[in-house]
Design a protein around this motif. Structure first.
Motif, mmCIF file in Angstrom:
data_model
loop_
_atom_site.group_PDB
_atom_site.id
_atom_site.type_symbol
_atom_site.label_atom_id
_atom_site.label_comp_id
_atom_site.label_asym_id
_atom_site.label_seq_id
_atom_site.Cartn_x
_atom_site.Cartn_y
_atom_site.Cartn_z
ATOM 1 N N ILE A 45 24.799 -43.834 33.097
ATOM 2 C CA ILE A 45 25.006 -44.428 34.415
ATOM 3 C C ILE A 45 24.301 -43.611 35.499
ATOM 4 N N TYR A 46 24.503 -42.293 35.481
ATOM 5 C CA TYR A 46 23.905 -41.426 36.505
ATOM 6 C C TYR A 46 22.723 -40.619 35.981
ATOM 7 N N ASN A 47 22.292 -40.884 34.742
ATOM 8 C CA ASN A 47 21.122 -40.227 34.151
ATOM 9 C C ASN A 47 21.254 -38.707 34.095
ATOM 10 N N HIS A 48 22.351 -38.263 33.482
ATOM 11 C CA HIS A 48 22.579 -36.841 33.278
ATOM 12 C C HIS A 48 22.727 -36.539 31.795
ATOM 13 N N ILE A 49 22.362 -35.324 31.427
ATOM 14 C CA ILE A 49 22.550 -34.808 30.076
ATOM 15 C C ILE A 49 23.605 -33.716 30.161
ATOM 16 N N TYR A 50 24.612 -33.812 29.329
ATOM 17 C CA TYR A 50 25.663 -32.793 29.231
ATOM 18 C C TYR A 50 25.477 -32.080 27.897
ATOM 19 N N PHE A 51 25.655 -30.756 27.883
ATOM 20 C CA PHE A 51 25.534 -30.037 26.622
ATOM 21 C C PHE A 51 26.432 -28.810 26.606
ATOM 22 N N THR A 52 26.837 -28.450 25.386
ATOM 23 C CA THR A 52 27.610 -27.232 25.185
ATOM 24 C C THR A 52 26.639 -26.120 24.831
ATOM 25 N N ASP A 53 26.955 -24.908 25.219
ATOM 26 C CA ASP A 53 26.132 -23.755 24.887
ATOM 27 C C ASP A 53 27.036 -22.701 24.258
ATOM 28 N N THR A 54 26.894 -22.501 22.943
ATOM 29 C CA THR A 54 27.756 -21.552 22.240
ATOM 30 C C THR A 54 27.326 -20.099 22.433
ATOM 31 N N ARG A 55 26.148 -19.876 22.961
ATOM 32 C CA ARG A 55 25.717 -18.495 23.235
ATOM 33 C C ARG A 55 26.248 -18.016 24.587
ATOM 34 N N ARG A 56 26.225 -18.893 25.583
ATOM 35 C CA ARG A 56 26.712 -18.532 26.923
ATOM 36 C C ARG A 56 28.151 -18.974 27.161
ATOM 37 N N TYR A 57 28.743 -19.684 26.178
ATOM 38 C CA TYR A 57 30.135 -20.148 26.271
ATOM 39 C C TYR A 57 30.333 -21.041 27.493
ATOM 40 N N THR A 58 29.493 -22.058 27.608
ATOM 41 C CA THR A 58 29.533 -22.927 28.777
ATOM 42 C C THR A 58 29.384 -24.392 28.387
ATOM 43 N N ILE A 59 29.746 -25.257 29.329
ATOM 44 C CA ILE A 59 29.392 -26.670 29.292
ATOM 45 C C ILE A 59 28.564 -26.909 30.535
ATOM 46 N N GLU A 60 27.369 -27.488 30.346
ATOM 47 C CA GLU A 60 26.423 -27.616 31.445
ATOM 48 C C GLU A 60 25.942 -29.053 31.588
ATOM 49 N N ILE A 61 25.349 -29.325 32.732
ATOM 50 C CA ILE A 61 24.813 -30.647 33.056
ATOM 51 C C ILE A 61 23.406 -30.465 33.609
ATOM 52 N N MET A 62 22.551 -31.447 33.355
ATOM 53 C CA MET A 62 21.226 -31.479 33.970
ATOM 54 C C MET A 62 20.807 -32.937 34.112
ATOM 55 N N ASN A 63 19.865 -33.178 35.002
ATOM 56 C CA ASN A 63 19.368 -34.549 35.130
ATOM 57 C C ASN A 63 18.237 -34.777 34.131
#
Length: 122
Positions: A45-63
């Motif tokens: 809908i908003y053209n974003h990619i969500y991903f988990t990062d097991t090295r940095r222990y994060t959940i991130e978003i990018m367009n």
């Protein structure tokens, strides 16, 4: 819109092309050898990619263009793995395979985080 995502572990690149049935152009969205992503989800809908990062222990978003990115969740994550989105209702769901395995959810902006399942998660 048809979008195809590829992840190359050797070069740590996310790539996409759209539409699938036309052209062969590939655009690098994220090139960062420090990212170890085990989960990837698309907000169509908003053209974003969500991903988990097991090295940095994060959940991130990018367009989709890769020129905007943000860490949504960074606290109390051990080994964030799979991620799924419900953009119609505004929720993201993920699993954490760490010492205290669980399934959680939060708003797609990272707010309203809550644990859904924390017992007998294997």
């Amino acid at each position: 819109m048809n979008v195809k995502f590829n992840y190359n572990h050797a070069t740590s690149k996310f790539q996409f092309r759209a539409p699938i049935d036309e052209g062969t152009e590939q655009i690098v969205v994220l090139q960062d050898k420090t990212v170890t992503s085990d989960g990837l989800a698309v907000d169509w809908i908003y053209n974003h990619i969500y991903f988990t990062d097991t090295r940095r222990y994060t959940i991130e978003i990018m367009n989709f263009d890769g020129n905007m990115g943000k860490v949504l969740i960074k606290d109390d994550l051990d080994i964030p793995r799979a991620i799924a989105l419900d953009p119609l209702d505004g929720w993201m769901y993920w699993s954490d395979w760490g010492a205290s395995p669980r399934i959680e959810r939060a708003g797609m902006d990272g707010t309203h985080r809550e644990t859904i399942v924390s017992y007998d998660v294997k």
